[in-house]
Motif scaffolding. Structure first.
Motif, PDB file in Angstrom:
ATOM      1  N   SER A  28      -6.099  10.685  -3.267  1.00 43.60           N
ATOM      2  CA  SER A  28      -6.663   9.441  -3.803  1.00 43.60           C
ATOM      3  C   SER A  28      -5.949   9.096  -5.097  1.00 43.60           C
ATOM      4  O   SER A  28      -5.161   9.891  -5.611  1.00 43.60           O
ATOM      5  CB  SER A  28      -8.175   9.580  -4.043  1.00 43.60           C
ATOM      6  N   GLY A  29      -6.236   7.914  -5.620  1.00 40.70           N
ATOM      7  CA  GLY A  29      -5.566   7.431  -6.819  1.00 40.70           C
ATOM      8  C   GLY A  29      -6.055   8.123  -8.086  1.00 40.70           C
ATOM      9  O   GLY A  29      -7.030   8.882  -8.086  1.00 40.70           O
TER      10      GLY A  29
ATOM     11  N   TYR B 180       0.206  11.675   0.849  1.00 42.26           N
ATOM     12  CA  TYR B 180       0.127  10.300   1.345  1.00 42.26           C
ATOM     13  C   TYR B 180       1.031  10.093   2.559  1.00 42.26           C
ATOM     14  O   TYR B 180       1.026   9.019   3.173  1.00 42.26           O
ATOM     15  CB  TYR B 180       0.503   9.309   0.250  1.00 42.26           C
TER      16      TYR B 180
ATOM     17  N   ARG C  13       1.291  14.115  -4.322  1.00 41.87           N
ATOM     18  CA  ARG C  13       0.794  12.860  -3.754  1.00 41.87           C
ATOM     19  C   ARG C  13       1.757  12.296  -2.702  1.00 41.87           C
ATOM     20  O   ARG C  13       1.322  11.764  -1.670  1.00 41.87           O
ATOM     21  CB  ARG C  13       0.553  11.838  -4.867  1.00 41.87           C
TER      22      ARG C  13
ATOM     23  N   GLU D 238      -1.481  -0.486  -3.608  1.00 35.27           N
ATOM     24  CA  GLU D 238      -2.872  -0.129  -3.370  1.00 35.27           C
ATOM     25  C   GLU D 238      -2.960   1.318  -2.878  1.00 35.27           C
ATOM     26  O   GLU D 238      -2.079   1.794  -2.152  1.00 35.27           O
ATOM     27  CB  GLU D 238      -3.475  -1.049  -2.291  1.00 35.27           C
ATOM     28  N   GLU D 239      -4.022   2.003  -3.279  1.00 38.17           N
ATOM     29  CA  GLU D 239      -4.289   3.353  -2.784  1.00 38.17           C
ATOM     30  C   GLU D 239      -5.784   3.626  -2.891  1.00 38.17           C
ATOM     31  O   GLU D 239      -6.506   2.869  -3.561  1.00 38.17           O
ATOM     32  CB  GLU D 239      -3.479   4.393  -3.546  1.00 38.17           C
TER      33      GLU D 239
ATOM     34  N   SER E 298       0.842  -1.199   0.000  1.00 35.95           N
ATOM     35  CA  SER E 298       0.000   0.000   0.000  1.00 35.95           C
ATOM     36  C   SER E 298       0.875   1.247   0.000  1.00 35.95           C
ATOM     37  O   SER E 298       2.020   1.227   0.503  1.00 35.95           O
ATOM     38  CB  SER E 298      -0.898   0.000   1.243  1.00 35.95           C
ATOM     39  N   VAL E 299       0.349   2.343  -0.515  1.00 40.97           N
ATOM     40  CA  VAL E 299       1.095   3.610  -0.467  1.00 40.97           C
ATOM     41  C   VAL E 299       1.358   4.025   0.978  1.00 40.97           C
ATOM     42  O   VAL E 299       2.371   4.677   1.264  1.00 40.97           O
ATOM     43  CB  VAL E 299       0.342   4.736  -1.203  1.00 40.97           C
ATOM     44  N   TYR E 300       0.491   3.621   1.888  1.00 37.47           N
ATOM     45  CA  TYR E 300       0.677   4.012   3.287  1.00 37.47           C
ATOM     46  C   TYR E 300       1.813   3.251   3.951  1.00 37.47           C
ATOM     47  O   TYR E 300       2.351   3.687   4.975  1.00 37.47           O
ATOM     48  CB  TYR E 300      -0.635   3.834   4.056  1.00 37.47           C
TER      49      TYR E 300
END
Length: 321
Positions: free
Chosen positions: A250-251, A173, A169, A223-224, A130-132
């Motif tokens: 968001s993506g 993020y 982003r 994932e985002e 995930s991006v996180y």
């Protein structure tokens, strides 16, 4: 009455001759020089030649506005353009392809995707999906030179609109402070990715599809959150405070990739237009076509012929068989 009939006959013959001459001109397909669009352009070229017996030539140009202007002139300079990205080319579509315009936009399309990619091996080994995950300093360090310091993430090439978007982003993020945001030519980024794959080390960066790298390497797109227009605020870089004023959480929304063709082609070659309205691909198919051209060094025509031979059912559907 006799004179009128003769005049009508002569006019009809001249019109027929003119129409025949126009029909005899080769159909022109645009080749912009990059592998994904070359793949689709040559599939269309070979399809029209082999299945309809048309004479098709290729015109080379790298300027998208020039391509649209040539389509709009309706004189055969450019009849078919297979790489119309929406919303990227929306202004050109609005200018030339709206109702009553000189260019037609085929209804069918396939998806253009954008996001962050790393290798699947690294993603699985370090649980980075995930991006996180990138805001975890230990996981960010996977992408550093020594697995200890700041990570390195490719955010695009200088001058790309997406490069500014990626800068926003990365901040929004929450992982910008743990990475050096790298802006280099795409060829340099691809070379770095190739070296990382061979060495089994970490690489991460902006990616878009279709692209030959998806066929060349085993990549994972992080994932985002799904695209939310309310969470996208992009201020033009001409504003000195563009970064502070922009906000993206968001993506990307998937792009739509269409075929465009000249109205004059549709009028002179309705059978061609009917097929162009049916031709479409998948993102993965175009990535693989691009791989054959850009990595395997096949000519676009050879790659297209192989693809058509391997996808007979798809071709039959396009032809209505």
């Amino acid at each position: 009455m006799h004179f009128a009939s003769k005049t009508t006959l002569v006019a009809s013959l001249l019109l027929a001759a003119s129409w025949s001459a126009a029909s005899a001109k080769p159909i022109t397909v645009v080749d912009p020089g990059y592998a994904t669009a070359q793949g689709t352009a040559y599939v269309v070229k070979v399809l029209l030649e082999d299945q309809l017996g048309k004479e098709v030539s290729v015109v080379n140009t790298t300027s998208v506005p020039v391509i649209w202007e040539a389509l709009n002139r309706n004189n055969g300079e450019a009849d078919i353009w297979t790489d119309v990205w929406l919303p990227n080319q929306k202004a050109l579509v609005d200018q030339y392809a709206k109702e009553g315009g000189s260019v037609k936009l085929a209804k069918n399309f396939y998806a253009g995707t954008q996001g962050y990619c790393t290798t699947k091996a690294i993603a699985d080994k370090h649980d980075i999906h995930s991006v996180y995950d990138l805001s975890d300093p230990k996981k960010a360090a996977v992408f550093s030179a020594d697995n200890e310091g700041k990570g390195r993430i490719w955010v695009g090439a200088a001058g790309w609109l997406s490069t500014n978007i990626e800068t926003v982003r990365a901040r929004d993020y929450g992982f910008a402070n743990f990475f050096d945001l790298q802006t280099t030519d795409e060829a340099v980024a691809t070379a770095d990715l190739d070296a990382a794959v061979k060495a089994g080390t970490g690489w991460i960066g902006y990616c878009y599809g279709p692209h030959q790298n998806f066929a060349r390497y085993e990549l994972e797109v992080l994932e985002e959150p799904a695209h939310d227009e309310a969470n996208w605020k992009v201020v033009e870089a001409s504003d000195p405070n563009w970064l502070e004023k922009s906000s993206i959480k968001s993506g990307y929304k998937d792009a739509e990739i269409h075929i465009a063709y000249a109205k004059s082609l549709a009028e002179a070659e309705p059978d061609v237009a009917a097929i162009l309205e049916k031709v479409t691909f998948t993102t993965d198919e175009v990535s693989k076509l691009a791989y054959e051209i850009a990595v395997q060094n096949k000519t676009p025509e050879a790659a297209a012929k192989e693809w058509l031979a391997a996808n007979k059912e798809t071709v039959a559907n396009w032809l209505g068989n």
